[in-house]
Every structure is written in C-alpha cells, then in structure tokens.
Design a protein around this motif. Structure first.
Motif, mmCIF file in Angstrom:
data_model
loop_
_atom_site.group_PDB
_atom_site.id
_atom_site.type_symbol
_atom_site.label_atom_id
_atom_site.label_comp_id
_atom_site.label_asym_id
_atom_site.label_seq_id
_atom_site.Cartn_x
_atom_site.Cartn_y
_atom_site.Cartn_z
ATOM 1 N N CYS A 24 101.657 103.743 133.394
ATOM 2 C CA CYS A 24 101.524 105.196 133.206
ATOM 3 C C CYS A 24 102.849 105.926 133.385
ATOM 4 N N ALA A 26 103.945 109.846 134.792
ATOM 5 C CA ALA A 26 103.492 111.103 135.389
ATOM 6 C C ALA A 26 104.610 112.139 135.282
ATOM 7 N N VAL A 36 99.365 112.978 133.560
ATOM 8 C CA VAL A 36 99.487 111.521 133.593
ATOM 9 C C VAL A 36 99.150 110.969 132.204
ATOM 10 N N SER A 48 93.591 114.021 133.553
ATOM 11 C CA SER A 48 94.806 114.841 133.558
ATOM 12 C C SER A 48 94.556 116.137 132.782
ATOM 13 N N CYS A 60 107.027 114.024 141.887
ATOM 14 C CA CYS A 60 105.864 113.142 141.900
ATOM 15 C C CYS A 60 106.366 111.700 141.862
ATOM 16 N N LEU A 69 99.282 108.055 143.395
ATOM 17 C CA LEU A 69 100.331 108.977 142.962
ATOM 18 C C LEU A 69 100.481 110.060 144.024
ATOM 19 N N THR A 83 95.012 107.079 141.071
ATOM 20 C CA THR A 83 95.346 107.107 139.642
ATOM 21 C C THR A 83 94.255 106.498 138.765
#
Length: 422
Positions: A24, A26, A36, A48, A60, A69, A83
C-alpha cells in the motif's frame, strides 16, 4: 531512469507526507485526512480516506509488517489504524498537548515515536499502546525522526538545527548542530557500510534543512565505544530549502524534495545527481521509496502525489533477480527474504516472516510441518505455493553448486554442451 506512471489528486489541500508498505501507499494532508491506495493499480482502498484528526495531518507511517498505520496531527494526537479494515486502534495524546509533527515505528514494531512542536519526544510501547518514556530536545520543534535498522537507537531533528541520537531508554547519546536554519527531515539507510580502516560497520544517515543543503553522516553505534556521529559530505543540488529526503531500500540511492519544486535522485555513495524530476508545480514536501518494488512517490503543496517507476535494468533492491545473483540465498537478510516473497506474489507473508525472523538460512530449512505448526499457515494451497517456491530455490542452489567450473564456458559462464579441448 524514472518514469512518471501515475498521479494521485484526491487531497483537497497540501500533501504533507507519503509512506509505503509492501502492498500500500498512504498519503496525508492539510485537509485532515489520510488516504490509502493499493500498489496493484493505485486505486483507493474501500475504507479510505481515514478521518479522525481534527486538524492538519503532518506525518504517517506503516509498521514494518504493514498491518498498522500511524498518523499525527496539529490536534496533539498520534492515531493508530488497522490497515486491514481502517479501524482506529488507539488515539495517543501527546502529554503536553502540543501539535505532533512526526511519528515513526521501530524496526521490530516494539515502539512508536511521536515528536511535537514543543520539542517533546515520546516513546510509546506498541504492545500495550501506552506511554513508555518521554524526553525533550534542547531547543526548537521536533520535526524529523529516523530509527536505526537494528532498532537500538533513533535520531531526531529539530527546527533549531540539531540532530539528537537517543537509545531505546530515551537517553540522549549525542547532539550535533547540523543545519543553521533548522533540520526539516532525516533518514537512515537500512544497509550498513564498513569504514574499511578498522572494520567497524556504520549506518549512513542523510539530513536536510532550510539552509538548502543535504548532509550525509556516518553513525557508529557500539557498546564499548558509545555513539559516534561523523560528518561525511554536503550535497548542494537544490537552490532552496530542502524539505524531504529518503534512502532507497538497498541504500544505493537518496531522493530529496525541495521548495525549488524539484526532486533530485542522488547516488548515495558518491553524492552524484542521477536524475532531476520537475513535474510538481509547488514545493515538494515529501518523498518515499517503496520497500520491495522500483517505485518512488513524491508529494507536494500542489495537492498531488506522483508515482515514479525505475527502469529495472538499473541497480535497485526491488530487482530481486539481480540481488539473488549477487548474494547466496543462505546469506539473505530478513529484508532480502521479504523482497523475494513480494517477487513471488507472496507479499501477504512479509509481516509473518519478519515477525519470526526468517532469513535466508531459515527460509531454506522451512518444511510443511514448520509452515503449519510454527508459522500457522492454515491454507493448504498457500502452504503448497510457499513450499514450491522454496524448492525452486533449493534446486537452483543445487545446480549452481554441483556444476564443476571446468564444465562452464570461461567467456559466457554457461554450461558447455559440446566442448572442444585444443
């Protein structure tokens, strides 16, 4: 060398930070949200954007496993998110209530650091999500932080220009005036280097600041010597304050972003400029390399995040095939194993293998029983896929060991099928 492959334009205000996990990306913004995205096609995940902060989100970061996260904000909190579904796991309030400017996980996810505008730095224990230790820098706001790869110490940077090294007991080990007008970011390479003279292994660190400079440092951490911070060199490629810097996973490249709207990719060993990217229309505030793929993300006050892809022919940690040819599998580190898992489409196991400290030697010794009983992989199909890939590694090692050198062509190093001796 670097090709722009995607632009994300979902934030409604300045992008302050971006961070990768193995699967991923972010991003966070002045618009109070964290977004995300999946690395497969850069689509936004169903949960998200994450909304929970009441003011701008400054930073982040993912935990090493990618399952958690963290984000921090002007509202004085550091929030911890799951997450997998976007759930809020904890809201950690800075004891002073001061705006939190930076947050970082330790390499083993034991701790989470949060640093605030009043100079306070807090070490949170991730297992209990409770405050463990706290301290203060001498002067200025705390705006930068980086952990050493072994997790024994971390470095903070302040708006007063100081770099401070702390151990995991929050003892100040070293303090150095680095940038006259203030530090803006710092990062430590995951790859140690030798000084060649005494055989010590150093960690390379980069720091950048309002003075338009990027400085490279060597940090030695040894129980019998304490901490030593050695200045290496200064990179002067930017014409305005440098706001962000980050090392690639293999430590070979260093990227930086600046008020001059440019992103510069440097060769970290020499400091030479490899590439300059100038697609952003306002200040570049953040940049990050993906851990196991040849991707770079850059964020800006133009409200966008650009995704760049590197030519796989270039040396890069994400190019697992190249790494495999250079390092024997039994000598792989845990990070090499993680890169191999991602290359085999087994990225979901990165966190599990890291948690169990699976390096190259351990990888080759895995069996159906250990996958079932110790690693608790319940799916028969996934166990079979992992075992098949491991068996392919064993066969390759066996082939490379059993072919005598005299059977190989001295020029191409391929097996000779019809050799002639003159």
């Amino acid at each position: 060398m670097a090709t722009l492959i995607h632009t994300l334009a979902d934030h409604s205000d300045d992008v302050n930070y971006c961070a990768f996990s193995s699967s991923c990306l972010a991003t966070c913004s002045l618009d109070k949200t964290i977004r995300v995205y999946s690395l497969n096609n850069f689509t936004e995940l169903s949960y998200s954007p994450l909304r929970g902060h009441t003011y701008a989100v400054h930073c982040c970061c993912f935990s090493p496993s990618g399952n958690v996260l963290a984000s921090c904000s002007t509202d004085g909190t550091t929030m911890v998110w799951d997450t997998r579904d976007g759930r809020t796991l904890a809201v950690l309030e800075q004891p002073s209530g001061s705006p939190v400017r930076v947050c970082r996980f330790s390499p083993e996810s034991t701790y989470l650091v949060s640093g605030a505008a009043d100079g306070s730095v807090v070490l949170w224990k991730m297992q209990s999500l409770k405050l463990y230790r706290s301290g203060n820098v001498k002067d200025g706001s705390l705006v930068a932080c980086a952990f050493s790869p072994n997790g024994n110490f971390f470095v903070t940077g302040s708006s007063s220009g100081d770099l401070t090294i702390w151990d995991d007991k929050m003892r100040c080990l070293c303090n150095e005036k680095a940038h006259d007008l203030g530090v803006t970011c710092c990062d430590i390479s995951s790859q140690p280097i030798s000084d060649g003279e005494h055989g010590f292994r150093y960690f390379q660190m980069a720091s950048c600041g309002q003075d338009t400079q990027i400085k490279l440092w060597l940090i030695l951490f040894a129980d019998f010597l304490g901490v030593e911070l050695k200045y290496k060199c200064t990179l002067n490629g930017h014409s305005a304050p440098v706001l962000a810097c980050a090392f690639s996973c293999d430590g070979q490249m260093l990227v930086s972003g600046s008020v001059d709207k440019c992103v510069i990719i440097h060769e970290s060993s020499t400091g030479n400029t490899l590439h300059t990217l100038s697609q952003h229309t306002r200040y570049v505030t953040t940049c990050a390399f993906a851990p196991y793929s040849p991707l770079l993300a850059t964020g800006s006050m133009d409200k966008t995040v650009n995704i760049w892809q590197f030519d796989l022919k270039q040396p890069y940690a994400g190019n697992t095939v190249e790494n495999e040819s250079k390092v024997a599998v039994e000598d792989w580190s845990e990070d090499d194993v993680s890169a191999w898992l991602c290359a085999q489409d087994l990225a979901d196991f990165v966190g599990l293998f890291k948690m169990n400290n699976i390096d190259g030697k351990e990888l080759l010794n895995l069996t159906k029983e250990s996958l079932t009983n110790e690693l608790k992989i319940e799916s028969l199909g996934l166990r079979s896929k992992v075992l098949q890939k491991i068996e392919e590694l064993r066969i390759r090692i066996s082939d490379s060991v059993t072919v005598p050198d005299e059977f190989l062509c001295p020029i191409t190093r391929e097996l000779m099928k019809d050799p002639v001796i003159a």
